[in-house]
Scaffold this active site. Structure first.
Site, short mmCIF file in Angstrom:
data_model
loop_
_atom_site.label_atom_id
_atom_site.label_comp_id
_atom_site.label_asym_id
_atom_site.label_seq_id
_atom_site.Cartn_x
_atom_site.Cartn_y
_atom_site.Cartn_z
N GLY A 2 35.65 44.79 42.16
CA GLY A 2 36.31 45.86 41.57
C GLY A 2 35.76 46.17 40.10
O GLY A 2 35.49 45.26 39.76
N ALA A 48 24.93 44.48 26.59
CA ALA A 48 24.93 43.37 26.07
C ALA A 48 23.57 42.51 26.53
O ALA A 48 22.71 41.96 26.05
CB ALA A 48 25.79 42.72 25.51
N ASP A 69 36.35 36.68 41.31
CA ASP A 69 36.19 35.58 42.06
C ASP A 69 35.30 35.50 43.23
O ASP A 69 34.59 34.68 43.44
CB ASP A 69 37.40 34.74 42.36
N GLY A 70 35.29 36.69 43.93
CA GLY A 70 34.64 36.92 45.22
C GLY A 70 33.15 37.06 44.83
O GLY A 70 32.40 36.25 45.30
N ASP A 114 42.34 41.88 36.47
CA ASP A 114 43.63 40.90 36.70
C ASP A 114 43.56 39.75 35.77
O ASP A 114 44.74 39.07 35.83
CB ASP A 114 43.40 40.38 38.08
N ASP A 169 42.62 36.80 36.35
CA ASP A 169 42.85 35.59 37.21
C ASP A 169 41.88 34.68 37.40
O ASP A 169 41.94 33.85 38.41
CB ASP A 169 43.36 36.19 38.57
N GLY A 198 58.88 46.15 26.30
CA GLY A 198 60.42 45.96 26.18
C GLY A 198 61.20 46.26 27.45
O GLY A 198 62.27 46.72 27.49
N GLU A 249 51.98 44.18 41.84
CA GLU A 249 52.18 44.91 43.24
C GLU A 249 52.15 43.86 44.17
O GLU A 249 52.72 44.00 45.33
CB GLU A 249 50.74 45.62 43.36
N HIS A 301 45.51 53.26 40.22
CA HIS A 301 44.23 53.18 39.84
C HIS A 301 43.93 53.59 38.28
O HIS A 301 42.79 53.58 37.66
CB HIS A 301 43.30 53.89 40.73
N ARG A 317 42.44 50.99 36.15
CA ARG A 317 41.04 50.45 36.17
C ARG A 317 40.14 51.17 35.36
O ARG A 317 39.02 50.80 34.96
CB ARG A 317 40.65 50.67 37.66
P1 ATP Z 1 37.78 41.70 41.98
O1 ATP Z 1 38.46 40.67 41.47
O2 ATP Z 1 37.93 43.01 41.41
O3 ATP Z 1 38.44 42.00 43.44
P2 ATP Z 1 35.52 40.38 43.09
O4 ATP Z 1 34.19 39.88 42.70
O5 ATP Z 1 36.69 39.29 43.49
O6 ATP Z 1 36.26 41.37 42.28
P3 ATP Z 1 35.11 40.91 46.02
O7 ATP Z 1 34.98 41.88 46.78
O8 ATP Z 1 36.18 39.74 46.45
O9 ATP Z 1 35.44 41.26 44.29
O10 ATP Z 1 33.65 40.14 45.90
C1 ATP Z 1 32.60 41.03 45.81
C2 ATP Z 1 31.27 40.67 46.87
O11 ATP Z 1 30.99 39.43 46.75
C3 ATP Z 1 32.11 40.80 48.21
O12 ATP Z 1 31.95 42.09 48.67
C4 ATP Z 1 30.79 40.01 49.13
O13 ATP Z 1 29.73 40.82 49.24
C5 ATP Z 1 30.42 38.85 47.93
N1 ATP Z 1 31.08 37.63 48.50
C6 ATP Z 1 32.44 37.21 48.29
N2 ATP Z 1 32.91 35.95 48.82
C7 ATP Z 1 31.62 35.70 49.41
C8 ATP Z 1 31.24 34.43 50.15
N3 ATP Z 1 32.01 33.69 50.69
N4 ATP Z 1 30.11 34.61 50.93
C9 ATP Z 1 29.11 35.52 50.50
N5 ATP Z 1 29.24 36.77 49.73
C10 ATP Z 1 30.77 36.70 49.29
#
Ligand code: ATP
Length: 324
Positions: free
Chosen positions: A11, A22, A103-104, A129, A131, A187, A224, A255, A258
């Site tokens: 996201g 930077a 995290d992803g 987030d 998080d 508040g 949410e 949104h 964002r």
């Molecule tokens: P946000 O917190 O805003 O959702 P994010 O980085 O967590 O951001 P994701 O869509 O969860 O967003 O992850 C970004 C991309 O990272 C995914 O679309 C995917 O391509 C890659 N990715 C996530 N997990 C894996 C995994 N286990 N193996 C390979 N690629 C991954």
């Protein structure tokens, strides 16, 4: 190390541009070549690589979104997709990558580095987030809470004029940080978050007390991801249980949280983290997320940053109870 890449992934969040800027300017300062990878992992697979110069990042600090665009990539989840990404990195001579995402994004980088350990990834936490474990602030969070705060301020004006109870839904699928900060800053009478159990009867009790104490309006901020459901569901339930002191309305901020101009704090921290990421790569670090804890730059291994659940400070929940 002679050449690095930078991308934004997952996201988008306000402040990502300050971070990209930077990274580019720090790399150039240390005589590294720097390449922008468009649309995150998908762009890496599709070979969307663009050389970056100092002027490539001119005049972008104040912009929301990300000049490199961002994407979620199904292809990168596959062995074949990651192989293509590796080939493109090798072809262009990129030895280190700054990944700006959530995290992803860091999970993806970890999987990739297990398969291809000769490419080093360092991360900057880009998500509204807040998080991620290992940083007090993620890039986008400060702007998101300020945007939510302004929107709720506006809603309060109309709520007051009409004796209304507003359920305002803010972003936060798994975490209540935005709801809590925005709610305390406006508040709000109650704040419903995934980290604490929502009790509709006590909520109604609280709203009734407010009415009896001559409150002319009420705001309930709902994350949410609250386990009681989103704002519509909670509002429905409150109505169903017969609460009728105020006219009930629902507003989903969505949104707008964002986008927008990043706050000064956002730009500052994103710049600090972007610079630290390049220096970390030059120091030989890999697989770590840059963070800021108590004003200091920190390096948290990707698996810790993504696996640990961040706990909310219980004092903040108490604060809502006392101040609302
Ligand atoms: P946000 O917190 O805003 O959702 P994010 O980085 O967590 O951001 P994701 O869509 O969860 O967003 O992850 C970004 C991309 O990272 C995914 O679309 C995917 O391509 C890659 N990715 C996530 N997990 C894996 C995994 N286990 N193996 C390979 N690629 C991954």
């Amino acid at each position: 190390m002679k050449k690095i890449g930078v991308f934004t992934s997952g996201g988008d969040s306000p402040g990502m541009n300050a971070c990209i800027r930077a990274v580019v300017r720090t790399a150039l300062y240390y005589n590294l070549e720097v390449v922008g990878i468009r649309r995150g992992y998908q762009g890496l697979i599709d070979d969307e690589l663009v050389p970056m110069h100092s002027h490539s990042v001119s005049n972008i600090m104040q912009l929301g979104g990300t000049i490199l665009r961002t994407a979620r990539s199904e292809d990168f989840m596959t062995v074949e997709g990651r192989r293509k990404a590796y080939e493109n990195l090798k072809k262009s001579g990129i030895e280190g990558v700054v990944a700006i995402g959530g995290d992803g994004t860091f999970r993806g980088a970890s999987v990739f580095m297990e398969e291809y350990p000769d490419v080093r990834f360092v991360g900057c936490p880009g998500t509204i987030d807040n998080d991620l474990y290992g940083t007090d602030f993620t890039i986008g969070y400060d702007t998101a809470i300020n945007t939510a705060m302004s929107a709720i301020d506006n809603i309060k004006d109309t709520a007051n004029a009409h004796d209304r109870l507003f359920f305002v839904e803010v972003m936060g699928r798994d975490a209540g940080f935005i709801a809590l900060r925005a709610g305390i800053s406006t508040g709000a009478e109650a704040i419903l978050i995934p980290e604490s159990k929502t009790d509709i009867d006590s909520l109604i009790e609280k709203l009734k007390n407010g009415y009896e104490n001559k409150k002319t309006s009420c705001i309930v901020v709902v994350a949410e991801g609250d386990e009681a459901g989103g704002a519509f569901k909670v509002a429905e339930e409150v109505k169903r249980r017969g609460f009728s002191n105020y006219e009930i309305k629902v507003s989903i901020l969505g949104h707008i949280q964002r986008g927008g101009r990043p706050t000064a704090m956002e730009r500052f921290r994103a710049s600090q983290m972007g610079m630290a990421a390049v220096e970390a790569l030059m120091d030989g670090k890999k697989g770590v997320m840059i963070g800021i804890v108590h004003k200091d730059i920190t390096y948290t291994p990707f698996d810790q940053a993504t696996k640990h659940n961040l706990e909310l400070n219980p004092k903040l929940l108490k604060m809502v109870e006392i101040l609302s």
